[in-house]
Design a protein around this motif. Structure first.
Motif, PDB file in Angstrom:
ATOM      1  N   MET A   1       5.167  -4.134  42.714  1.00 17.23           N
ATOM      2  CA  MET A   1       5.570  -2.950  41.964  1.00 17.23           C
ATOM      3  C   MET A   1       4.419  -2.371  41.139  1.00 17.23           C
ATOM      4  SD  MET A   1       8.647  -1.841  42.426  1.00 17.23           S
ATOM      5  CE  MET A   1       9.541  -1.177  41.050  1.00 17.23           C
ATOM      6  N   GLY A   2       3.450  -3.165  40.793  1.00 16.78           N
ATOM      7  CA  GLY A   2       2.376  -2.724  39.926  1.00 16.78           C
ATOM      8  C   GLY A   2       1.580  -1.560  40.497  1.00 16.78           C
ATOM      9  N   ILE A   3       1.287  -1.597  41.784  1.00 14.94           N
ATOM     10  CA  ILE A   3       0.496  -0.528  42.419  1.00 14.94           C
ATOM     11  C   ILE A   3       1.300   0.770  42.435  1.00 14.94           C
ATOM     12  CG2 ILE A   3      -0.529   0.243  44.581  1.00 14.94           C
ATOM     13  CD1 ILE A   3      -1.346  -2.638  45.105  1.00 14.94           C
ATOM     14  N   LYS A   4       2.585   0.665  42.749  1.00 15.83           N
ATOM     15  CA  LYS A   4       3.441   1.862  42.803  1.00 15.83           C
ATOM     16  C   LYS A   4       3.510   2.527  41.423  1.00 15.83           C
ATOM     17  CE  LYS A   4       8.012   3.403  44.164  1.00 15.83           C
ATOM     18  NZ  LYS A   4       9.368   2.999  44.566  1.00 15.83           N
ATOM     19  N   ASP A   5       3.709   1.720  40.384  1.00 20.68           N
ATOM     20  CA  ASP A   5       3.775   2.257  39.014  1.00 20.68           C
ATOM     21  C   ASP A   5       2.452   2.909  38.623  1.00 20.68           C
ATOM     22  OD1 ASP A   5       6.362   1.338  38.769  1.00 20.68           O
ATOM     23  OD2 ASP A   5       5.794  -0.526  37.746  1.00 20.68           O
ATOM     24  N   GLU A   6       1.356   2.253  39.014  1.00 20.11           N
ATOM     25  CA  GLU A   6       0.024   2.769  38.710  1.00 20.11           C
ATOM     26  C   GLU A   6      -0.203   4.133  39.381  1.00 20.11           C
ATOM     27  OE1 GLU A   6      -4.297   1.000  39.440  1.00 20.11           O
ATOM     28  OE2 GLU A   6      -2.854  -0.547  38.795  1.00 20.11           O
ATOM     29  N   MET A   7       0.195   4.218  40.636  1.00 18.64           N
ATOM     30  CA  MET A   7       0.040   5.476  41.379  1.00 18.64           C
ATOM     31  C   MET A   7       0.906   6.581  40.780  1.00 18.64           C
ATOM     32  SD  MET A   7      -2.281   4.908  43.525  1.00 18.64           S
ATOM     33  CE  MET A   7      -2.209   6.150  44.775  1.00 18.64           C
ATOM     34  N   GLN A   8       2.116   6.235  40.385  1.00 23.25           N
ATOM     35  CA  GLN A   8       3.006   7.224  39.775  1.00 23.25           C
ATOM     36  C   GLN A   8       2.424   7.723  38.449  1.00 23.25           C
ATOM     37  OE1 GLN A   8       6.792   5.161  39.662  1.00 23.25           O
ATOM     38  NE2 GLN A   8       7.517   6.257  41.488  1.00 23.25           N
ATOM     39  N   GLU A   9       1.847   6.808  37.697  1.00 22.85           N
ATOM     40  CA  GLU A   9       1.234   7.166  36.415  1.00 22.85           C
ATOM     41  C   GLU A   9       0.038   8.106  36.631  1.00 22.85           C
ATOM     42  OE1 GLU A   9      -1.083   4.932  32.785  1.00 22.85           O
ATOM     43  OE2 GLU A   9       0.537   3.832  33.789  1.00 22.85           O
ATOM     44  N   LYS A  10      -0.799   7.785  37.622  1.00 22.05           N
ATOM     45  CA  LYS A  10      -1.947   8.646  37.937  1.00 22.05           C
ATOM     46  C   LYS A  10      -1.479  10.026  38.392  1.00 22.05           C
ATOM     47  CE  LYS A  10      -5.451   5.233  39.143  1.00 22.05           C
ATOM     48  NZ  LYS A  10      -6.346   4.726  40.192  1.00 22.05           N
ATOM     49  N   ALA A  11      -0.446  10.044  39.227  1.00 19.72           N
ATOM     50  CA  ALA A  11       0.094  11.320  39.711  1.00 19.72           C
ATOM     51  C   ALA A  11       0.637  12.151  38.546  1.00 19.72           C
ATOM     52  CB  ALA A  11       1.186  11.070  40.740  1.00 19.72           C
ATOM     53  N   GLN A  12       1.309  11.490  37.622  1.00 22.04           N
ATOM     54  CA  GLN A  12       1.871  12.191  36.461  1.00 22.04           C
ATOM     55  C   GLN A  12       0.757  12.777  35.591  1.00 22.04           C
ATOM     56  OE1 GLN A  12       5.109  12.773  35.974  1.00 22.04           O
ATOM     57  NE2 GLN A  12       4.674  13.946  34.137  1.00 22.04           N
ATOM     58  N   LYS A  13      -0.297  12.004  35.367  1.00 27.10           N
ATOM     59  CA  LYS A  13      -1.422  12.485  34.563  1.00 27.10           C
ATOM     60  C   LYS A  13      -2.102  13.676  35.235  1.00 27.10           C
ATOM     61  CE  LYS A  13      -2.595   8.287  32.028  1.00 27.10           C
ATOM     62  NZ  LYS A  13      -3.576   7.239  31.791  1.00 27.10           N
ATOM     63  N   ALA A  14      -2.288  13.577  36.562  1.00 28.64           N
ATOM     64  CA  ALA A  14      -2.908  14.676  37.296  1.00 28.64           C
ATOM     65  C   ALA A  14      -2.045  15.933  37.218  1.00 28.64           C
ATOM     66  CB  ALA A  14      -3.127  14.273  38.750  1.00 28.64           C
ATOM     67  N   LYS A  15      -0.738  15.743  37.317  1.00 31.95           N
ATOM     68  CA  LYS A  15       0.200  16.865  37.235  1.00 31.95           C
ATOM     69  C   LYS A  15       0.119  17.539  35.859  1.00 31.95           C
ATOM     70  CE  LYS A  15       5.061  17.757  38.298  1.00 31.95           C
ATOM     71  NZ  LYS A  15       6.359  17.111  38.614  1.00 31.95           N
ATOM     72  N   GLN A  16       0.069  16.735  34.801  1.00 28.61           N
ATOM     73  CA  GLN A  16      -0.030  17.275  33.441  1.00 28.61           C
ATOM     74  C   GLN A  16      -1.351  18.021  33.238  1.00 28.61           C
ATOM     75  OE1 GLN A  16       0.537  13.691  31.156  1.00 28.61           O
ATOM     76  NE2 GLN A  16       2.763  13.924  31.083  1.00 28.61           N
ATOM     77  N   LYS A  17      -2.422  17.462  33.768  1.00 23.87           N
ATOM     78  CA  LYS A  17      -3.741  18.090  33.645  1.00 23.87           C
ATOM     79  C   LYS A  17      -3.760  19.436  34.363  1.00 23.87           C
ATOM     80  CE  LYS A  17      -8.613  16.847  34.154  1.00 23.87           C
ATOM     81  NZ  LYS A  17      -9.556  15.821  34.615  1.00 23.87           N
ATOM     82  N   LEU A  18      -3.176  19.465  35.573  1.00 28.65           N
ATOM     83  CA  LEU A  18      -3.094  20.701  36.337  1.00 28.65           C
ATOM     84  C   LEU A  18      -2.264  21.747  35.591  1.00 28.65           C
ATOM     85  CD1 LEU A  18      -3.600  22.295  38.950  1.00 28.65           C
ATOM     86  CD2 LEU A  18      -1.548  21.233  39.889  1.00 28.65           C
TER      87      LEU A  18
END
Length: 62
Positions: A1-18
């Motif tokens: 689960m750790g990788i999935k959570d990490e990827m979701q967190e990165k995606a969320q940060k990228a979305k906020q930055k965009l």
């Protein structure tokens, strides 16, 4: 689960930055549009003033 959570967190940060960049760009576009609108209004007023001056001059010649 750790990788999935990490990827979701990165995606969320990228979305906020965009979203932040889009908001900034939108604000810049709106202020530029307002500046152009004000400039066009000034030009229109100057044109009307010139027209009125010419009309007054023509009336004076009659």
């Amino acid at each position: 689960m750790g990788i999935k959570d990490e990827m979701q967190e990165k995606a969320q940060k990228a979305k906020q930055k965009l979203q932040a960049k889009q908001d900034e760009s939108s604000q810049r576009g709106q202020s530029e549009q307002e500046r152009l609108r004000q400039r066009a209004e000034q030009q229109r007023q100057q044109g009307q003033q010139s027209f009125d001056d010419i009309q007054d001059e023509m009336d004076d010649r009659r």
